[in-house]
Design an enzyme around this catalytic site. Structure first.
Site, PDB file in Angstrom:
ATOM      1  N   GLU A 126      -3.162  -4.697  -2.944  1.00  0.00           N
ATOM      2  CA  GLU A 126      -3.688  -5.603  -3.973  1.00  0.00           C
ATOM      3  C   GLU A 126      -3.757  -4.906  -5.325  1.00  0.00           C
ATOM      4  O   GLU A 126      -3.433  -5.491  -6.366  1.00  0.00           O
ATOM      5  CB  GLU A 126      -5.077  -6.099  -3.579  1.00  0.00           C
ATOM      6  CG  GLU A 126      -5.138  -6.873  -2.273  1.00  0.00           C
ATOM      7  CD  GLU A 126      -5.394  -5.991  -1.058  1.00  0.00           C
ATOM      8  OE1 GLU A 126      -4.929  -4.826  -1.049  1.00  0.00           O
ATOM      9  OE2 GLU A 126      -6.049  -6.469  -0.127  1.00  0.00           O
ATOM     10  N   CYS A 147     -10.381  -4.960   0.642  1.00  0.00           N
ATOM     11  CA  CYS A 147     -11.477  -3.984   0.664  1.00  0.00           C
ATOM     12  C   CYS A 147     -12.392  -4.200  -0.547  1.00  0.00           C
ATOM     13  O   CYS A 147     -12.068  -4.947  -1.480  1.00  0.00           O
ATOM     14  CB  CYS A 147     -10.924  -2.561   0.666  1.00  0.00           C
ATOM     15  SG  CYS A 147     -10.291  -2.018  -0.936  1.00  0.00           S
ATOM     16  N   CYS A 180     -10.858  -3.510  -3.996  1.00  0.00           N
ATOM     17  CA  CYS A 180      -9.895  -4.545  -4.415  1.00  0.00           C
ATOM     18  C   CYS A 180     -10.612  -5.844  -4.765  1.00  0.00           C
ATOM     19  O   CYS A 180     -10.180  -6.565  -5.663  1.00  0.00           O
ATOM     20  CB  CYS A 180      -8.849  -4.770  -3.319  1.00  0.00           C
ATOM     21  SG  CYS A 180      -7.704  -3.377  -3.183  1.00  0.00           S
ATOM     22  N   ASN A 183       0.828  -1.197   0.000  1.00  0.00           N
ATOM     23  CA  ASN A 183       0.000   0.000   0.000  1.00  0.00           C
ATOM     24  C   ASN A 183       0.867   1.253   0.000  1.00  0.00           C
ATOM     25  O   ASN A 183       1.962   1.293   0.568  1.00  0.00           O
ATOM     26  CB  ASN A 183      -1.012  -0.001   1.147  1.00  0.00           C
ATOM     27  CG  ASN A 183      -0.408  -0.189   2.514  1.00  0.00           C
ATOM     28  OD1 ASN A 183       0.587  -0.867   2.679  1.00  0.00           O
ATOM     29  ND2 ASN A 183      -1.013   0.423   3.508  1.00  0.00           N
ATOM     30  N   ILE A 184       0.355   2.257  -0.699  1.00  0.00           N
ATOM     31  CA  ILE A 184       1.064   3.528  -0.877  1.00  0.00           C
ATOM     32  C   ILE A 184       0.070   4.638  -0.539  1.00  0.00           C
ATOM     33  O   ILE A 184      -0.883   4.863  -1.294  1.00  0.00           O
ATOM     34  CB  ILE A 184       1.575   3.676  -2.333  1.00  0.00           C
ATOM     35  CG1 ILE A 184       2.474   2.495  -2.717  1.00  0.00           C
ATOM     36  CG2 ILE A 184       2.314   5.008  -2.504  1.00  0.00           C
ATOM     37  CD1 ILE A 184       2.747   2.378  -4.207  1.00  0.00           C
ATOM     38  N   GLU A 185       0.278   5.268   0.612  1.00  0.00           N
ATOM     39  CA  GLU A 185      -0.664   6.298   1.049  1.00  0.00           C
ATOM     40  C   GLU A 185      -0.251   7.668   0.521  1.00  0.00           C
ATOM     41  O   GLU A 185       0.824   7.841  -0.058  1.00  0.00           O
ATOM     42  CB  GLU A 185      -0.749   6.284   2.582  1.00  0.00           C
ATOM     43  CG  GLU A 185      -1.318   4.969   3.088  1.00  0.00           C
ATOM     44  CD  GLU A 185      -1.521   4.902   4.581  1.00  0.00           C
ATOM     45  OE1 GLU A 185      -1.007   5.779   5.309  1.00  0.00           O
ATOM     46  OE2 GLU A 185      -2.217   3.959   5.024  1.00  0.00           O
ATOM     47  N   CYS A 242      -4.070   0.639  -2.653  1.00  0.00           N
ATOM     48  CA  CYS A 242      -4.004  -0.581  -1.842  1.00  0.00           C
ATOM     49  C   CYS A 242      -2.930  -1.530  -2.369  1.00  0.00           C
ATOM     50  O   CYS A 242      -2.586  -1.499  -3.566  1.00  0.00           O
ATOM     51  CB  CYS A 242      -5.341  -1.315  -1.871  1.00  0.00           C
ATOM     52  SG  CYS A 242      -6.623  -0.570  -0.862  1.00  0.00           S
TER      53      CYS A 242
END
Ligand code: THU
Length: 127
Positions: A55, A84, A87, A42-44, A53
Site C-alpha cells: 500500500e 497494517c 498503512c 511489498n518489498i522486503e 508495504c
C-alpha cells in the site's frame, strides 16, 4: 473502473512482490476515479524494518505520478488481509474517501471497507 478490474491489476502487481523472508506476497492498485491507476507490491529487506508495504509503495507511486486522491484501493493477499496500522495512517491522509477492496489471489469475492471504519479518529494534525 470496476472493483474487479482494479483487483486484477493488484493481482498482477502482487506477482512482482519481493518477499523472500516472509514469502507473503501483497499487491495493491489505486484508482483515481478518472481512469488513472498506480500500483505497488511489498518489498522486503534483510533489515526487516526497512520493508515497504504494498500500500505504501502504491501510494508513493500515485503521489509521484501526480494522481489525485485515490478513490479506490484494491489490496490482494493470500489471507485477504486488512492493511497494517502504518498503512492505515497513510491511507487516512492520502486517500481518505477511497473504497478499499480486499481480495484473494483468485475468485470474484471481495470485501469493501472505508478507512474511517478501519482507522476511526486517525491522527491528522500537528497543531
Ligand atoms: N505487508 C503489506 O505489504 N501490507 C500490509 O498492510 C501488511 C503487511 C507485507 C509486509 C511484509 O513484506 C509482508 O506483508 C508480511 O508482513
Amino acid at each position: 473502473m470496476s472493483p474487479l478490474e482494479l483487483i486484477k491489476l493488484a493481482r498482477a502487481t502482487r506477482k512482482n512482490a519481493y518477499a523472500p523472508y516472509s514469502k507473503y506476497l501483497v499487491g495493491c492498485a489505486l484508482g483515481d476515479g478518472d481512469g488513472q491507476t498506480a500500483t505497488g507490491c511489498n518489498i522486503e529487506n534483510a533489515a526487516l524494518g526497512s520493508t515497504i508495504c504494498a500500500e505504501a509503495a502504491a501510494l508513493s507511486s500515485a503521489v509521484a505520478a501526480g494522481l489525485g486522491p485515490p478513490q479506490q484501493i484494491a489490496i490482494v493477499s493470500a489471507t485477504q488481509a486488512t492493511p497494517c496500522g502504518n498503512c492505515r495512517q497513510l491511507i487516512a491522509e492520502l486517500a481518505p474517501d477511497a473504497e478499499i477492496y480486499l481480495a484473494l489471489p483468485e475468485g470474484d469475492q471481495f470485501k469493501t471497507y472505508t478507512i474511517k471504519s478501519l482507522l476511526p479518529d486517525a491522527f491528522d494534525s500537528l497543531d
